[in-house]
Design an enzyme around this catalytic site. Structure first.
Site, PDB file in Angstrom:
ATOM      1  N   ASP A  21      -2.476   0.631  -6.261  1.00 49.83           N
ATOM      2  CA  ASP A  21      -2.281   1.496  -7.425  1.00 49.83           C
ATOM      3  C   ASP A  21      -3.225   2.690  -7.389  1.00 49.83           C
ATOM      4  O   ASP A  21      -4.352   2.583  -6.907  1.00 49.83           O
ATOM      5  CB  ASP A  21      -2.542   0.673  -8.698  1.00 49.83           C
ATOM      6  CG  ASP A  21      -2.070   1.377  -9.951  1.00 49.83           C
ATOM      7  OD1 ASP A  21      -1.217   2.276  -9.850  1.00 49.83           O
ATOM      8  OD2 ASP A  21      -2.559   1.031 -11.040  1.00 49.83           O
ATOM      9  N   ARG A  25      -2.653   9.448  -9.267  1.00 47.87           N
ATOM     10  CA  ARG A  25      -3.889   9.980  -9.848  1.00 47.87           C
ATOM     11  C   ARG A  25      -4.798  10.560  -8.778  1.00 47.87           C
ATOM     12  O   ARG A  25      -5.497  11.554  -8.995  1.00 47.87           O
ATOM     13  CB  ARG A  25      -4.600   8.883 -10.644  1.00 47.87           C
ATOM     14  CG  ARG A  25      -4.033   8.689 -12.038  1.00 47.87           C
ATOM     15  CD  ARG A  25      -4.541   7.413 -12.672  1.00 47.87           C
ATOM     16  NE  ARG A  25      -3.863   6.252 -12.093  1.00 47.87           N
ATOM     17  CZ  ARG A  25      -4.259   4.995 -12.272  1.00 47.87           C
ATOM     18  NH1 ARG A  25      -5.351   4.756 -12.974  1.00 47.87           N
ATOM     19  NH2 ARG A  25      -3.583   4.002 -11.749  1.00 47.87           N
ATOM     20  N   TRP A  26      -4.793   9.937  -7.603  1.00 45.59           N
ATOM     21  CA  TRP A  26      -5.582  10.460  -6.475  1.00 45.59           C
ATOM     22  C   TRP A  26      -5.116  11.884  -6.141  1.00 45.59           C
ATOM     23  O   TRP A  26      -5.933  12.781  -5.919  1.00 45.59           O
ATOM     24  CB  TRP A  26      -5.406   9.537  -5.276  1.00 45.59           C
ATOM     25  CG  TRP A  26      -6.198   9.901  -4.051  1.00 45.59           C
ATOM     26  CD1 TRP A  26      -7.446   9.470  -3.719  1.00 45.59           C
ATOM     27  CD2 TRP A  26      -5.765  10.762  -2.981  1.00 45.59           C
ATOM     28  NE1 TRP A  26      -7.832  10.012  -2.509  1.00 45.59           N
ATOM     29  CE2 TRP A  26      -6.820  10.805  -2.038  1.00 45.59           C
ATOM     30  CE3 TRP A  26      -4.614  11.494  -2.730  1.00 45.59           C
ATOM     31  CZ2 TRP A  26      -6.743  11.554  -0.862  1.00 45.59           C
ATOM     32  CZ3 TRP A  26      -4.533  12.247  -1.560  1.00 45.59           C
ATOM     33  CH2 TRP A  26      -5.586  12.270  -0.647  1.00 45.59           C
ATOM     34  N   ARG A  34       2.367  14.481  -5.999  1.00 46.34           N
ATOM     35  CA  ARG A  34       2.260  13.022  -5.983  1.00 46.34           C
ATOM     36  C   ARG A  34       2.654  12.460  -4.616  1.00 46.34           C
ATOM     37  O   ARG A  34       2.134  11.433  -4.189  1.00 46.34           O
ATOM     38  CB  ARG A  34       3.123  12.423  -7.080  1.00 46.34           C
ATOM     39  CG  ARG A  34       2.585  12.684  -8.482  1.00 46.34           C
ATOM     40  CD  ARG A  34       3.522  12.113  -9.553  1.00 46.34           C
ATOM     41  NE  ARG A  34       3.612  10.671  -9.478  1.00 46.34           N
ATOM     42  CZ  ARG A  34       2.764   9.826 -10.082  1.00 46.34           C
ATOM     43  NH1 ARG A  34       1.740  10.302 -10.781  1.00 46.34           N
ATOM     44  NH2 ARG A  34       2.927   8.521  -9.989  1.00 46.34           N
ATOM     45  N   HIS A  38       1.025   9.361  -2.215  1.00 46.15           N
ATOM     46  CA  HIS A  38       1.724   8.223  -1.610  1.00 46.15           C
ATOM     47  C   HIS A  38       1.533   8.204  -0.096  1.00 46.15           C
ATOM     48  O   HIS A  38       1.393   7.127   0.506  1.00 46.15           O
ATOM     49  CB  HIS A  38       3.208   8.271  -1.972  1.00 46.15           C
ATOM     50  CG  HIS A  38       3.477   8.057  -3.428  1.00 46.15           C
ATOM     51  ND1 HIS A  38       3.039   6.932  -4.101  1.00 46.15           N
ATOM     52  CD2 HIS A  38       4.133   8.818  -4.349  1.00 46.15           C
ATOM     53  CE1 HIS A  38       3.414   7.017  -5.374  1.00 46.15           C
ATOM     54  NE2 HIS A  38       4.067   8.139  -5.549  1.00 46.15           N
ATOM     55  N   SER A  66       8.032  -1.325  -6.954  1.00 50.86           N
ATOM     56  CA  SER A  66       8.540  -2.325  -7.888  1.00 50.86           C
ATOM     57  C   SER A  66       9.956  -2.006  -8.337  1.00 50.86           C
ATOM     58  O   SER A  66      10.458  -0.884  -8.154  1.00 50.86           O
ATOM     59  CB  SER A  66       7.627  -2.406  -9.116  1.00 50.86           C
ATOM     60  OG  SER A  66       7.857  -1.301  -9.979  1.00 50.86           O
ATOM     61  N   GLU A  68      10.733  -1.528 -11.225  1.00 54.57           N
ATOM     62  CA  GLU A  68      10.585  -0.543 -12.301  1.00 54.57           C
ATOM     63  C   GLU A  68      10.312   0.871 -11.778  1.00 54.57           C
ATOM     64  O   GLU A  68      10.484   1.852 -12.507  1.00 54.57           O
ATOM     65  CB  GLU A  68       9.445  -0.950 -13.250  1.00 54.57           C
ATOM     66  CG  GLU A  68       9.729  -2.196 -14.097  1.00 54.57           C
ATOM     67  CD  GLU A  68       9.616  -3.475 -13.313  1.00 54.57           C
ATOM     68  OE1 GLU A  68      10.369  -4.431 -13.627  1.00 54.57           O
ATOM     69  OE2 GLU A  68       8.811  -3.537 -12.360  1.00 54.57           O
ATOM     70  N   LEU A 131      -2.048 -12.067  11.350  1.00 52.78           N
ATOM     71  CA  LEU A 131      -1.833 -11.893   9.916  1.00 52.78           C
ATOM     72  C   LEU A 131      -0.350 -11.946   9.565  1.00 52.78           C
ATOM     73  O   LEU A 131       0.483 -11.332  10.232  1.00 52.78           O
ATOM     74  CB  LEU A 131      -2.414 -10.548   9.480  1.00 52.78           C
ATOM     75  CG  LEU A 131      -2.177 -10.133   8.026  1.00 52.78           C
ATOM     76  CD1 LEU A 131      -3.008 -10.988   7.079  1.00 52.78           C
ATOM     77  CD2 LEU A 131      -2.506  -8.650   7.842  1.00 52.78           C
ATOM     78  N   ARG A 184      -6.733  -5.438  -7.686  1.00 53.95           N
ATOM     79  CA  ARG A 184      -6.072  -4.240  -8.208  1.00 53.95           C
ATOM     80  C   ARG A 184      -7.079  -3.101  -8.310  1.00 53.95           C
ATOM     81  O   ARG A 184      -7.940  -3.088  -9.187  1.00 53.95           O
ATOM     82  CB  ARG A 184      -5.447  -4.493  -9.571  1.00 53.95           C
ATOM     83  CG  ARG A 184      -4.746  -3.220 -10.100  1.00 53.95           C
ATOM     84  CD  ARG A 184      -3.761  -3.486 -11.195  1.00 53.95           C
ATOM     85  NE  ARG A 184      -2.948  -2.284 -11.447  1.00 53.95           N
ATOM     86  CZ  ARG A 184      -1.815  -2.258 -12.101  1.00 53.95           C
ATOM     87  NH1 ARG A 184      -1.312  -3.388 -12.583  1.00 53.95           N
ATOM     88  NH2 ARG A 184      -1.146  -1.140 -12.280  1.00 53.95           N
ATOM     89  N   GLU A 203      -7.486 -15.961  -8.413  1.00 53.58           N
ATOM     90  CA  GLU A 203      -8.646 -15.228  -8.902  1.00 53.58           C
ATOM     91  C   GLU A 203      -8.297 -13.738  -8.907  1.00 53.58           C
ATOM     92  O   GLU A 203      -7.530 -13.269  -8.056  1.00 53.58           O
ATOM     93  CB  GLU A 203      -9.856 -15.468  -7.989  1.00 53.58           C
ATOM     94  CG  GLU A 203     -10.315 -16.909  -7.916  1.00 53.58           C
ATOM     95  CD  GLU A 203     -10.968 -17.381  -9.207  1.00 53.58           C
ATOM     96  OE1 GLU A 203     -11.680 -16.557  -9.842  1.00 53.58           O
ATOM     97  OE2 GLU A 203     -10.765 -18.549  -9.578  1.00 53.58           O
TER      98      GLU A 203
END
Length: 236
Positions: A21, A25-26, A34, A38, A66, A68, A131, A184, A203
């Site tokens: 996230d 804003r970065w 924007r 990304h 997402s 959304e 991984l 996050r 956690e």
């Protein structure tokens, strides 16, 4: 099974999930579009994934797009899809690094060329033993559970056959351990419909650092914090 730790002992989580996230804003802080945020976030994702593989993490799940996110301006969505195409065309590099790639979410509704590239990337990395990298794309936690329930109904399971294991076996992450640790960046304190079934005992760790600036040193800070926690899973 409880996870007890001795003072100062480092126990790497088996499965880390990251909500990537702060790209927009970065970019805004730098007076950039924007799409530039990304692109920077995508570059950083590759760095973090490679670092996780290097330190021996077993599973990493990242929240890339997402269900959304389709509500965002078309220009922004199109730029994200183009960045995804570029990543997928370069995904063979992860194969060379022994990283197995899996995409979770409603992949089939994405543009046809992207679906093809996704299947190709998954197939080419299938035999990797390092991984296990899950990329959540067109993903929503509630939608995942709805999809699992529909599968149960379609398979005709009796009510007494439906338990937590039956639902888990029909999620996108079936066969994988639930995330131990969810990170996050960006200063937000929400799960945002991410792995809501799987995160029941995870956690959490939050940071004000925006995702493109989230580096291995920040990941190590998070892991160090994790190592000082006792996971009791409802016990004492």
């Amino acid at each position: 099974m409880f996870q007890k730790r001795k003072a100062g002992e480092r126990i790497l989580p088996e499965h880390i999930a990251i909500i990537m996230d702060g790209n927009g804003r970065w970019a805004k802080k730098r007076h950039l579009p924007r799409s530039a945020g990304h692109a920077a976030g995508s570059k950083n994702f590759k760095e973090i994934a490679r670092y996780c593989n290097k330190i021996g993490l077993h599973y990493l799940t990242v929240y890339a797009f997402s269900t959304e996110n389709w509500k965002r301006p078309k220009e922004e969505v199109d730029s994200i899809m183009d960045i995804l195409r570029d990543y997928l065309k370069d995904a063979k590099n992860f194969k060379d690094e022994n990283i197995q790639v899996k995409f979770i979410g409603k992949i089939e509704v994405l543009p046809e060329d992207i679906v093809y590239l996704i299947h190709d990337a998954e197939e080419n990395s299938r035999d990797a033993t390092g991984l296990k990298l899950n990329i959540a794309l067109n993903y929503g936690g509630r939608d995942e559970i709805v999809t699992a329930v529909r599968r149960i109904v379609a398979e005709g399971l009796r009510p007494d056959e439906i338990d937590e294991a039956a639902i888990s076996a029909r999620l996108y992450t079936a066969g994988q351990p639930d995330p131990d640790f969810i990170i996050r960046p960006s200063g937000e304190f929400r799960l945002s419909n991410f792995l809501i079934w799987q995160s029941a005992y995870a956690e959490f760790w939050y940071s004000d650092v925006l995702w493109p600036d989230f580096k291995p040193k920040h990941l190590e800070q998070a892991i160090d914090d994790y190592c000082h926690r006792n996971r009791r899973f409802g016990g004492v």
